[in-house]
Design a protein around this motif. Structure first.
Motif, PDB file in Angstrom:
ATOM      1  N   SER A   7       7.886  -3.534  15.875  1.00  0.00           N
ATOM      2  CA  SER A   7       9.060  -4.357  15.834  1.00  0.00           C
ATOM      3  C   SER A   7       9.451  -5.300  16.928  1.00  0.00           C
ATOM      4  CB  SER A   7      10.424  -3.155  15.453  1.00  0.00           C
ATOM      5  OG  SER A   7      10.274  -2.462  16.779  1.00  0.00           O
ATOM      6  N   LYS A   8       9.051  -4.780  18.062  1.00  0.00           N
ATOM      7  CA  LYS A   8       9.373  -5.736  19.064  1.00  0.00           C
ATOM      8  C   LYS A   8       8.124  -6.719  19.076  1.00  0.00           C
ATOM      9  CE  LYS A   8       9.884  -5.641  24.390  1.00  0.00           C
ATOM     10  NZ  LYS A   8       8.717  -6.614  24.454  1.00  0.00           N
ATOM     11  N   VAL A   9       6.977  -6.399  18.878  1.00  0.00           N
ATOM     12  CA  VAL A   9       5.705  -7.425  18.784  1.00  0.00           C
ATOM     13  C   VAL A   9       6.227  -8.620  17.726  1.00  0.00           C
ATOM     14  CG1 VAL A   9       3.268  -7.878  18.207  1.00  0.00           C
ATOM     15  CG2 VAL A   9       4.117  -5.663  19.480  1.00  0.00           C
ATOM     16  N   ILE A  10       6.833  -8.344  16.466  1.00  0.00           N
ATOM     17  CA  ILE A  10       7.259  -9.175  15.509  1.00  0.00           C
ATOM     18  C   ILE A  10       8.191  -9.976  16.244  1.00  0.00           C
ATOM     19  CG2 ILE A  10       8.162  -9.458  13.430  1.00  0.00           C
ATOM     20  CD1 ILE A  10       6.784  -7.189  12.550  1.00  0.00           C
ATOM     21  N   ALA A  11       9.130  -9.398  16.846  1.00  0.00           N
ATOM     22  CA  ALA A  11      10.207 -10.261  17.336  1.00  0.00           C
ATOM     23  C   ALA A  11       9.747 -11.314  18.496  1.00  0.00           C
ATOM     24  CB  ALA A  11      11.449  -9.508  17.777  1.00  0.00           C
ATOM     25  N   ASP A  12       9.198 -10.720  19.353  1.00  0.00           N
ATOM     26  CA  ASP A  12       8.357 -11.616  20.519  1.00  0.00           C
ATOM     27  C   ASP A  12       7.559 -12.757  20.031  1.00  0.00           C
ATOM     28  OD1 ASP A  12       9.963  -9.812  22.225  1.00  0.00           O
ATOM     29  OD2 ASP A  12       8.199  -8.799  22.819  1.00  0.00           O
ATOM     30  N   LYS A  13       6.687 -12.305  19.308  1.00  0.00           N
ATOM     31  CA  LYS A  13       5.740 -13.360  18.565  1.00  0.00           C
ATOM     32  C   LYS A  13       6.406 -14.399  17.859  1.00  0.00           C
ATOM     33  CE  LYS A  13       2.022 -11.796  20.623  1.00  0.00           C
ATOM     34  NZ  LYS A  13       1.349 -12.706  21.755  1.00  0.00           N
ATOM     35  N   ARG A  14       7.617 -14.051  17.077  1.00  0.00           N
ATOM     36  CA  ARG A  14       8.283 -14.936  16.370  1.00  0.00           C
ATOM     37  C   ARG A  14       8.920 -15.905  17.255  1.00  0.00           C
ATOM     38  NH1 ARG A  14      12.962 -15.600  15.151  1.00  0.00           N
ATOM     39  NH2 ARG A  14      13.811 -13.530  15.723  1.00  0.00           N
ATOM     40  N   ARG A  15       9.709 -15.398  18.182  1.00  0.00           N
ATOM     41  CA  ARG A  15      10.206 -16.336  19.016  1.00  0.00           C
ATOM     42  C   ARG A  15       9.459 -17.285  19.904  1.00  0.00           C
ATOM     43  NH1 ARG A  15      12.895 -11.162  20.048  1.00  0.00           N
ATOM     44  NH2 ARG A  15      14.982 -11.340  19.072  1.00  0.00           N
ATOM     45  N   GLU A  16       8.205 -16.721  20.233  1.00  0.00           N
ATOM     46  CA  GLU A  16       7.152 -17.453  21.022  1.00  0.00           C
ATOM     47  C   GLU A  16       6.641 -18.577  20.005  1.00  0.00           C
ATOM     48  OE1 GLU A  16       3.807 -15.096  22.108  1.00  0.00           O
ATOM     49  OE2 GLU A  16       5.065 -13.680  23.584  1.00  0.00           O
ATOM     50  N   LYS A  17       6.736 -18.391  18.962  1.00  0.00           N
ATOM     51  CA  LYS A  17       5.939 -19.364  17.935  1.00  0.00           C
ATOM     52  C   LYS A  17       7.154 -20.424  17.468  1.00  0.00           C
ATOM     53  CE  LYS A  17       2.939 -19.489  13.836  1.00  0.00           C
ATOM     54  NZ  LYS A  17       1.813 -19.918  14.696  1.00  0.00           N
ATOM     55  N   GLY A  18       8.500 -19.973  18.066  1.00  0.00           N
ATOM     56  CA  GLY A  18       9.532 -20.925  17.774  1.00  0.00           C
ATOM     57  C   GLY A  18       9.935 -21.212  16.032  1.00  0.00           C
ATOM     58  N   VAL A  19       9.692 -19.881  15.507  1.00  0.00           N
ATOM     59  CA  VAL A  19      10.305 -20.135  14.051  1.00  0.00           C
ATOM     60  C   VAL A  19      11.601 -19.084  13.949  1.00  0.00           C
ATOM     61  CG1 VAL A  19       7.837 -20.453  13.044  1.00  0.00           C
ATOM     62  CG2 VAL A  19       8.536 -18.388  13.364  1.00  0.00           C
ATOM     63  N   THR A  20      12.243 -19.317  12.778  1.00  0.00           N
ATOM     64  CA  THR A  20      13.371 -18.264  12.345  1.00  0.00           C
ATOM     65  C   THR A  20      12.966 -17.174  11.639  1.00  0.00           C
ATOM     66  OG1 THR A  20      13.834 -19.411  10.573  1.00  0.00           O
ATOM     67  CG2 THR A  20      14.792 -20.241  12.583  1.00  0.00           C
TER      68      THR A  20
END
Length: 368
Positions: A7-20
């Motif tokens: 869960s944390k990895v998905i949230a962190d990686k999504r933010r790093e990638k700059g997508v919603t």
């Protein structure tokens, strides 16, 4: 030490990638609500989505899940000492259950399995009864066998064989030891001398000095350890063997350098004298044992001295560091019980000096 933390990895990686969340949901082919639940830990992605998510974030599936089957050397050391301390203050079966869960979780991390086997050997005596203690030693031996059969690390495999043999000795299975280690002694390898000479040839005097100090230290402890076993034979050379141990100990100041070796010396000497019927000398050795346990042992850690001044950095490289493999509380209790429940001292139990020794140990070490 890592758990599954997708869960944390998905949230962190999504933010790093700059997508919603919506953009990620469209790419994967799920609803925005599904992504939201993944990131808050309310649910996990379907297993069929894992390769797609990993590819999207350009990471491995293991990294996506935030999980590794291996632990670092530092993690293992911290975990060992944490569990060792827990054995002294928590219910034994609770800590043992935690050990078993960790073993199950990291069953392919052979350095961890090795230290879990060491932990079990060092604390099996805390189990409630003899059958339980026997079962724990057998469990430790099975871990050693797995390491021996599955690990590709030659040195780790060698350590596992040695520990497996130790388990069999504790289980009083001498034939298993002989079958495992062989019935004859092979010549000692001179690799340490070769390494030291290589450093000398290369002009690295500091490293050559360190290697030779380590070699002398290890041979010293091996010499004393083997001599202590000779004491247990109780033959006509008993006095000579003891005098030679004490002479070597005095030269190298073993009471300070390695008090455990001297504690074993005094204890085994006391046993020998007691069996021979020499109560006076037995009590004298027990007195030395008591003074050593109270004055030189704690806080216990491996260390060098003015002669062995290159050892401290070497000890820091150990899998468990320079700290003791058991907690101070467990060591103190074993020091007391090693006398009280020793059948060799049955003929001393009513002697006034023996009673004073036991009382002094309990008073200073906090035993029961």
């Amino acid at each position: 030490m890592k758990d599954i933390n997708i869960s944390k990895v998905i949230a962190d990686k999504r933010r790093e990638k700059g997508v919603t969340q919506e953009q990620l949901a469209v790419y994967i082919g799920v609803s925005k609500a599904s992504v939201s639940k993944w990131e808050t830990g309310q649910s996990y992605p379907d297993i069929t989505f894992l390769p797609q998510l990993a590819a999207y974030f350009n990471i491995s599936i293991d990294d996506l899940m935030g999980y590794t089957a291996q632990m670092t050397k530092e993690n293992i050391k911290e975990l060992y000492h944490q569990l060792s301390a827990d054995f002294s203050r928590k219910p034994f079966n609770d800590v043992l259950a935690e050990c078993r869960e960790i073993i199950k979780k990291y069953y392919s991390c052979f350095p961890l399995l090795m230290q879990m086997a060491v932990l079990m050997c060092n604390h099996h005596m805390l189990a409630e009864g003899a059958p339980e203690q026997k079962g724990i030693l057998e469990e430790a031996a099975r871990l050693c066998i797995r390491i021996k059969n599955e690990s590709e690390d030659v040195w780790l495999t060698k350590d596992a064989v040695s520990l497996e043999a130790t388990c069999y000795l504790m289980l009083r299975q001498p034939q298993n030891v002989l079958e495992l280690l062989g019935e004859t002694i092979r010549p000692i390898a001179n690799d340490d001398k070769g390494i030291a000479q290589a450093y000398l040839m290369a002009g690295n005097l500091t490293q050559a000095n360190k290697v030779l100090q380590i070699s002398i230290y290890q041979h010293l402890l091996s010499l004393v350890g083997a001599s202590i076993l000779l004491l247990q034979l109780g033959n006509e050379q008993f006095e000579e063997i003891l005098n030679r141990i004490l002479s070597v100990a005095a030269v190298f100041d073993l009471e300070r350098l390695h008090p455990n070796s001297m504690a074993l010396t005094y204890l085994n000497a006391a046993q020998g004298y007691s069996i021979q019927g020499d109560a006076e000398k037995a009590l004298d050795m027990l007195q030395k044992y008591t003074e050593l346990c109270m004055m030189s042992f704690f806080p216990y850690s491996l260390h060098g001295d003015s002669f062995f001044n290159e050892l401290d950095s070497w000890f820091k490289e150990f899998d468990l560091g320079a700290e003791a493999p058991r907690s101070e509380e467990v060591i103190k209790e074993s020091m007391i019980q090693g006398i009280i429940h020793n059948p060799a001292f049955a003929n001393l139990m009513n002697h006034p000096q023996y009673k004073i020794i036991i009382k002094t140990l309990k008073s200073n070490l906090g035993g029961n």
